[in-house]
Design an enzyme around this catalytic site. Structure first.
Site, short mmCIF file in Angstrom:
data_model
loop_
_atom_site.label_atom_id
_atom_site.label_comp_id
_atom_site.label_asym_id
_atom_site.label_seq_id
_atom_site.Cartn_x
_atom_site.Cartn_y
_atom_site.Cartn_z
N GLU A 76 0.94 -1.15 -0.27
CA GLU A 76 0.23 -0.24 0.26
C GLU A 76 1.06 1.28 -0.01
O GLU A 76 1.45 1.01 0.90
CB GLU A 76 -0.89 -0.01 1.40
CG GLU A 76 -1.83 -1.50 1.08
CD GLU A 76 -2.89 -0.97 0.73
OE1 GLU A 76 -3.02 0.40 -0.59
OE2 GLU A 76 -4.17 -1.93 0.62
N CYS A 96 -2.03 9.42 1.97
CA CYS A 96 -1.89 8.75 0.64
C CYS A 96 -2.94 8.90 -0.13
O CYS A 96 -2.79 9.29 -1.68
CB CYS A 96 -1.60 7.20 0.86
SG CYS A 96 -2.94 6.03 1.91
P1 NAP Z 1 8.27 5.43 4.61
O1 NAP Z 1 9.22 6.45 5.00
O2 NAP Z 1 7.99 4.83 3.11
O3 NAP Z 1 7.82 4.42 5.53
C1 NAP Z 1 6.92 2.96 6.49
C2 NAP Z 1 7.28 2.68 6.49
O4 NAP Z 1 8.72 1.41 6.36
C3 NAP Z 1 8.47 2.57 8.18
O5 NAP Z 1 7.87 1.92 9.29
C4 NAP Z 1 9.49 3.08 7.89
O6 NAP Z 1 10.39 2.82 8.68
C5 NAP Z 1 9.95 1.50 7.09
N1 NAP Z 1 10.80 1.24 6.13
C6 NAP Z 1 11.20 2.75 5.22
N2 NAP Z 1 11.95 2.15 4.26
C7 NAP Z 1 12.53 0.86 4.68
C8 NAP Z 1 13.55 -0.12 4.08
N3 NAP Z 1 14.78 0.21 3.06
N4 NAP Z 1 13.34 -0.60 4.78
C9 NAP Z 1 12.29 -1.86 5.73
N5 NAP Z 1 11.55 -0.26 6.13
C10 NAP Z 1 11.93 0.20 6.10
O7 NAP Z 1 7.48 5.98 4.83
P2 NAP Z 1 6.46 7.32 5.15
O8 NAP Z 1 7.26 8.05 5.49
O9 NAP Z 1 6.48 6.41 6.90
O10 NAP Z 1 4.37 7.18 5.12
C11 NAP Z 1 4.27 8.32 3.78
C12 NAP Z 1 4.51 7.28 2.81
O11 NAP Z 1 3.41 6.05 2.59
C13 NAP Z 1 3.99 7.95 1.35
O12 NAP Z 1 4.28 7.58 0.28
C14 NAP Z 1 2.52 7.80 2.14
O13 NAP Z 1 1.31 8.08 0.50
C15 NAP Z 1 1.97 6.16 2.13
N6 NAP Z 1 1.25 5.73 2.39
C16 NAP Z 1 0.65 4.53 1.67
C17 NAP Z 1 -0.81 4.31 1.82
C18 NAP Z 1 -1.83 3.26 1.17
O14 NAP Z 1 -2.66 2.52 1.66
N7 NAP Z 1 -1.77 3.42 -0.07
C19 NAP Z 1 -1.25 4.90 3.52
C20 NAP Z 1 -0.81 5.89 4.21
C21 NAP Z 1 0.59 6.37 3.38
P3 NAP Z 1 11.05 3.80 9.71
O15 NAP Z 1 10.19 4.90 10.12
O16 NAP Z 1 12.33 2.87 11.05
O17 NAP Z 1 12.50 4.81 8.58
#
Ligand code: NAP
Length: 460
Positions: A228, A262
């Site tokens: 997602e 998102c």
């Molecule tokens: P993010 O930086 O991708 O982080 C999401 C989760 O993934 C966090 O727990 C993060 O941990 C972990 N993570 C990031 N990079 C990783 C890697 N290389 N290996 C393992 N784990 C990793 O995203 P965010 O800034 O928290 O959230 C915003 C994003 O989520 C936006 O793009 C938004 O559109 C998307 N989103 C999508 C939905 C949907 O249902 N489609 C819903 C909500 C949000 P850390 O915090 O420890 O880095």
């Protein structure tokens, strides 16, 4: 410190947590695996009691749970309360409907009998984002726990208190230790968990970059995953739209959760006939938003989740401008303590601008003027993302026709893209694959097992 609660309203560090050691992680994995063997044998009725109890506890503790969200990531307090209520509704929804969704399906083969039964897969691993610190966890945990799976969750590093509060709910609701496990782990440890043979499925909600990394690792291990990911939803205004109502929705669609959804509207695509009026009313409405303490009911513009998120967004705006975009309004941080960004409208984004295909995660609206509906559809589909989108028109049949041409996982007519427990949620393209919520969401991590009974040959 690996996991830190920092109030983005004033920069104060509230709490810090060390990442778990590999030894602690191993114990957690073993506990979850042992728990699964017992949990899978429990009845739907038993699991529904636990999940419904967790929902009731969420409602009882609504105020303290909501305040944690606002403290850790800056969501306006009324919206934090709304998130707690929505999360509790998701829990109740699956407590009530899971047994029906997973009932055996009797087939009609040419001879004998056959049926498909739904069995849990085992221990699932979820990686979750901070922007809806409980809702994201609820939509992963509730269907899977009801299905007889158990879950382990790595939450975002900026919301550890919400992560721990949600884990405690399950224990208080009577779930056995290991049914829901919060993990405070590093990205390397995430890979280690995905590789572990006891993990049977992986679900990530987050950015496309994180999705690529986690999905690749799951793929290497031949494990089922759902992704997602981000979006760049179009908000299309057709020439017969009710402009005042549409502008009200535009403000909500952009500014809910301070623009960090998102499915926030990110690209406003307005037909020429209404474009000037729309822009005038939209920018006037954004100018009325009042920055302040997100705990105060009078505040209508909160901070971004972290200082780093603000810096990233400011850089994106600068790069968009360097690529030819024009700042119609805003574009800067607000001159006060905290991670506050001015509500911003960018115009004149062309396909050769590197920012054209980026997700702007915050109060930044990209505005596009188009000749007609046809151009609106082409522009809406010209994106790497394919999550949601919305269309504003007084002609519902026309809206449905336009919706049928939009290449995303969800399209809403006369409402910004939004979510309820009974509607499937998810996207295509770089917005990911798989669905959460509704009946579709509970089917993702299930073994659809065929049981075939051959007709007995009585001729011998
Ligand atoms: P993010 O930086 O991708 O982080 C999401 C989760 O993934 C966090 O727990 C993060 O941990 C972990 N993570 C990031 N990079 C990783 C890697 N290389 N290996 C393992 N784990 C990793 O995203 P965010 O800034 O928290 O959230 C915003 C994003 O989520 C936006 O793009 C938004 O559109 C998307 N989103 C999508 C939905 C949907 O249902 N489609 C819903 C909500 C949000 P850390 O915090 O420890 O880095």
């Amino acid at each position: 410190m690996a996991y830190q609660s920092i109030n983005p309203y004033n920069g104060e560090t509230l709490k810090s947590f060390d990442a778990q050691t590999d030894g602690q992680l191993e114990t957690a994995l073993a506990t979850a695996a042992a728990c699964f063997e017992k949990w899978r044998q429990t009845t739907f009725a038993h699991r529904a009691d636990v999940v419904a109890k967790a929902a009731a506890l969420m409602r009882e503790q609504s105020e303290s749970l909501a305040r944690l969200v606002t403290l850790e990531m800056g969501k306006l307090i009324a919206q934090s309360r709304g998130e707690v209520a929505l999360s509790a509704d998701i829990l109740d929804y699956y407590a009530q409907h899971a047994e029906h969704f997973l009932a055996p399906e009797h087939l009609i083969p040419s001879t004998g009998e056959a049926m498909v039964v739904s069995e849990p897969l085992g221990v699932l691993f979820g990686v979750q984002p901070w922007n809806f610190p409980y809702y994201q966890l609820a939509r992963f945990a509730a269907p899977n726990l009801m299905a007889g799976n158990v879950v382990m969750v790595k939450h975002a590093s900026c919301v550890p208190q919400c992560a721990l509060a949600f884990e405690k709910l399950w224990l208080d609701a009577g779930a056995p230790v290991g049914a829901y496990t919060n993990l405070l782990i590093s990205h390397d440890q995430v890979n280690h968990v995905i590789d572990d043979a006891r993990i049977k499925g992986v679900a990530l909600t987050g950015s496309a970059e994180a999705g690529k990394s986690v999905a690749a690792r799951a793929g290497l291990n031949l494990k089922k995953s759902t992704m997602e990911l981000g979006g760049s939803d179009a908000f299309i205004v057709l020439d017969d739209a009710d402009l005042d109502k549409t502008v009200e929705w535009a403000v909500w669609a952009k500014m809910n959760n301070n623009g960090q959804c998102c499915v926030a509207a990110k690209r406003f695509i307005v037909v020429d006939q209404l474009a000037d009026q729309f822009l005038e009313k939209f920018s006037a409405a954004l100018a009325l938003l009042t920055p302040g303490d997100p705990m105060e009911a009078s505040t209508t513009l909160g901070p971004l989740s972290t200082e780093a998120a603000l810096q990233h967004l400011l850089e994106q705006v600068d790069q968009a401008v360097a690529g030819g975009a024009i700042v119609l309004t805003g574009g800067k941080r607000i001159d006060r303590t905290g991670a506050f960004m001015q509500p911003t409208i960018l115009t004149h984004l062309k396909p050769d601008n590197p920012a054209y295909n980026e997700e702007f995660f915050g109060p930044v609206a990209l505005f596009f003027r188009v000749k007609d509906e046809g151009e609106a559809v082409i522009l809406a589909n010209d994106s790497n993302y394919g999550l949601g989108g919305s269309i504003f028109t007084q002609d519902i049949e026309w809206g449905k026709f336009v919706a049928s041409r939009i290449e995303t996982g969800m399209v809403f007519i006369n409402h910004p893209t939004w979510t309820t427990p009974d509607l499937p949620f998810g996207g295509i393209k770089n917005s990911g694959y798989g669905r959460e919520l509704s009946n579709l969401g509970i089917q993702e991590f299930i073994n659809k097992k065929l049981i075939r009974v051959d007709a007995i040959d009585t001729s011998a």
